[in-house]
Design a protein around this motif. Structure first.
Motif, PDB file in Angstrom:
ATOM      1  N   ARG A 261       0.808  -1.221   0.000  1.00  0.00           N
ATOM      2  CA  ARG A 261       0.000   0.000   0.000  1.00  0.00           C
ATOM      3  C   ARG A 261       0.839   1.269   0.000  1.00  0.00           C
ATOM      4  N   GLN A 262       2.134   1.137   0.280  1.00  0.00           N
ATOM      5  CA  GLN A 262       2.975   2.313   0.352  1.00  0.00           C
ATOM      6  C   GLN A 262       3.211   2.894  -1.033  1.00  0.00           C
ATOM      7  N   LYS A 263       3.069   4.202  -1.154  1.00  0.00           N
ATOM      8  CA  LYS A 263       3.266   4.856  -2.433  1.00  0.00           C
ATOM      9  C   LYS A 263       4.757   5.105  -2.672  1.00  0.00           C
ATOM     10  N   HIS A 264       5.183   4.932  -3.922  1.00  0.00           N
ATOM     11  CA  HIS A 264       6.574   5.186  -4.299  1.00  0.00           C
ATOM     12  C   HIS A 264       6.571   5.948  -5.618  1.00  0.00           C
ATOM     13  N   ASN A 265       6.633   7.247  -5.527  1.00  0.00           N
ATOM     14  CA  ASN A 265       6.723   8.068  -6.717  1.00  0.00           C
ATOM     15  C   ASN A 265       8.195   8.418  -6.960  1.00  0.00           C
ATOM     16  N   TYR A 266       8.620   8.359  -8.214  1.00  0.00           N
ATOM     17  CA  TYR A 266      10.027   8.568  -8.547  1.00  0.00           C
ATOM     18  C   TYR A 266      10.293  10.037  -8.838  1.00  0.00           C
ATOM     19  N   ASP A 267       9.955  10.905  -7.880  1.00  0.00           N
ATOM     20  CA  ASP A 267      10.212  12.328  -8.037  1.00  0.00           C
ATOM     21  C   ASP A 267      10.777  12.872  -6.735  1.00  0.00           C
ATOM     22  N   THR A 268      11.149  14.133  -6.730  1.00  0.00           N
ATOM     23  CA  THR A 268      11.786  14.711  -5.557  1.00  0.00           C
ATOM     24  C   THR A 268      10.894  14.649  -4.315  1.00  0.00           C
ATOM     25  N   PRO A 269       9.584  14.973  -4.404  1.00  0.00           N
ATOM     26  CA  PRO A 269       8.759  14.832  -3.192  1.00  0.00           C
ATOM     27  C   PRO A 269       8.714  13.403  -2.667  1.00  0.00           C
ATOM     28  N   GLY A 270       8.773  12.430  -3.579  1.00  0.00           N
ATOM     29  CA  GLY A 270       8.699  11.042  -3.145  1.00  0.00           C
ATOM     30  C   GLY A 270      10.029  10.484  -2.663  1.00  0.00           C
ATOM     31  N   LEU A 271      11.127  10.927  -3.266  1.00  0.00           N
ATOM     32  CA  LEU A 271      12.444  10.387  -2.939  1.00  0.00           C
ATOM     33  C   LEU A 271      13.222  11.253  -1.962  1.00  0.00           C
ATOM     34  N   GLY A 272      12.821  12.492  -1.799  1.00  0.00           N
ATOM     35  CA  GLY A 272      13.568  13.387  -0.941  1.00  0.00           C
ATOM     36  C   GLY A 272      14.540  14.223  -1.750  1.00  0.00           C
ATOM     37  N   GLU A 273      15.145  15.185  -1.107  1.00  0.00           N
ATOM     38  CA  GLU A 273      16.075  16.077  -1.786  1.00  0.00           C
ATOM     39  C   GLU A 273      17.332  15.322  -2.199  1.00  0.00           C
ATOM     40  N   PRO A 274      17.883  15.613  -3.366  1.00  0.00           N
ATOM     41  CA  PRO A 274      19.131  14.950  -3.791  1.00  0.00           C
ATOM     42  C   PRO A 274      20.303  15.403  -2.936  1.00  0.00           C
ATOM     43  N   ARG A 275      21.347  14.580  -2.911  1.00  0.00           N
ATOM     44  CA  ARG A 275      22.542  14.912  -2.128  1.00  0.00           C
ATOM     45  C   ARG A 275      23.226  16.163  -2.683  1.00  0.00           C
ATOM     46  N   THR A 276      23.903  16.861  -1.826  1.00  0.00           N
ATOM     47  CA  THR A 276      24.536  18.134  -2.203  1.00  0.00           C
ATOM     48  C   THR A 276      26.054  18.078  -2.092  1.00  0.00           C
ATOM     49  N   THR A 277      26.625  16.890  -1.932  1.00  0.00           N
ATOM     50  CA  THR A 277      28.070  16.766  -1.697  1.00  0.00           C
ATOM     51  C   THR A 277      28.879  16.547  -2.973  1.00  0.00           C
ATOM     52  N   LEU A 278      28.225  16.432  -4.123  1.00  0.00           N
ATOM     53  CA  LEU A 278      28.956  16.187  -5.367  1.00  0.00           C
ATOM     54  C   LEU A 278      29.473  17.485  -5.962  1.00  0.00           C
ATOM     55  N   LYS A 279      30.730  17.454  -6.412  1.00  0.00           N
ATOM     56  CA  LYS A 279      31.317  18.599  -7.105  1.00  0.00           C
ATOM     57  C   LYS A 279      30.920  18.547  -8.583  1.00  0.00           C
ATOM     58  N   PRO A 280      30.852  19.692  -9.251  1.00  0.00           N
ATOM     59  CA  PRO A 280      30.499  19.705 -10.680  1.00  0.00           C
ATOM     60  C   PRO A 280      31.515  18.943 -11.518  1.00  0.00           C
ATOM     61  N   LEU A 281      31.034  18.261 -12.530  1.00  0.00           N
ATOM     62  CA  LEU A 281      31.893  17.542 -13.475  1.00  0.00           C
ATOM     63  C   LEU A 281      31.534  18.016 -14.879  1.00  0.00           C
TER      64      LEU A 281
END
Length: 272
Positions: free
Chosen positions: A23-43
């Motif tokens: 019954r648990q909803k799993h949407n593949y978007d930012t509200p469903g997955l949470g904020e993306p990590r911020t530790t990656l440097k630009p490539l």
């Protein structure tokens, strides 16, 4: 089990277990997955002078490689007339390359078998290199099992091509699919098992070489919601085809626009 042509239910299996629907909803978007990590440097990947390949319609030239790209509804991506320009001659390697079938056998009894570490060579007996050896290509099979489905199952009978790693047939434009033209409509045995029944001569002929490779996927939580990359394939290596390593003329040098290459940086844990 359902007989689609007759529109009849042949067999219904009920093992008594009642598995509730999640019954648990799993949407593949930012509200469903949470904020993306911020530790990656630009490539940044830059090509200031453009790419090293040229595309003219379906025609692609990439360094010494020359080939044509095509797509069909049945095959998907198809590579045509794959050749290598050695500076003196354009050498044909593969006339047509594509994946013909994908067979997915699932809740069927399996058996395990051992396989040997083997390779196969496709040889041109009409041409010799500078040291007097025939030109050939070596097909090397990576870690790959054969079909594990029960021999009595329909998927095994219809996907007979997956019971051998390598098949070789004389080139025939009418024989394009490893499991026949209509894999879901025949009862079994079509395709490569039927093609080889003719026992045609393949010596010194234009060949169609067929390789079956697999990936055994055992589902795990890490595959959800998007499965990571899994690799499956093979290697086709030239053997006595070139007089030396054909990539030795690639230029050397450093990419001065790379941060790690152009200057020392203190990352806290280590200094580069």
């Amino acid at each position: 089990m359902v007989d689609l042509p007759e529109k009849k239910v042949i067999e219904l299996v009920d093992d008594g277990r009642i598995i509730p629907i999640p019954r648990q909803k799993h949407n593949y978007d930012t509200p469903g997955l949470g904020e993306p990590r911020t530790t990656l440097k630009p490539l940044s990947i830059k090509q200031p002078e453009g790419p090293s390949f040229n595309i003219d319609g379906w025609y692609v030239s990439w360094q010494n490689w020359i080939f044509r790209v095509g797509f069909t509804l049945g095959d998907g991506l198809v590579l045509h007339q794959l050749s290598w320009d050695d500076g003196k001659n354009v050498r044909s390697i593969v006339y047509r390359a594509n994946v013909t079938e994908m067979c997915v056998p699932i809740p069927i009894r399996a058996r395990t078998t051992g396989t040997t570490d083997r390779y196969w060579k496709v040889t041109n007996p009409n041409v010799k290199n500078a040291v007097g050896a025939n030109l050939d290509y070596k097909l090397i099979v990576n870690d790959s099992r054969l079909m594990l489905a029960d021999e009595r199952s329909k998927v095994r009978q219809r996907g007979g091509f997956a019971t051998r790693h390598v098949w070789v047939t004389p080139f025939d434009p009418a024989e394009r699919y490893a499991s026949g033209d209509y894999p879901n409509q025949h009862s079994g045995g079509a395709g490569l098992p039927r093609y080889i029944e003719a026992k045609r001569n393949v010596e010194n002929k234009d060949l169609a070489s067929w390789h079956s490779f697999d990936h055994t996927h055992v589902c795990k939580p890490e595959d959800f919601p998007i499965m990571p990359v899994e690799y499956a394939g093979f290697m086709l290596k030239p053997n006595n085809v070139f007089s030396a390593n054909p990539t030795m003329d690639l230029p050397s040098g450093r990419d001065q626009s790379s941060v790690e290459d152009s200057k020392s940086i203190d990352h806290g844990c280590c200094k580069l």
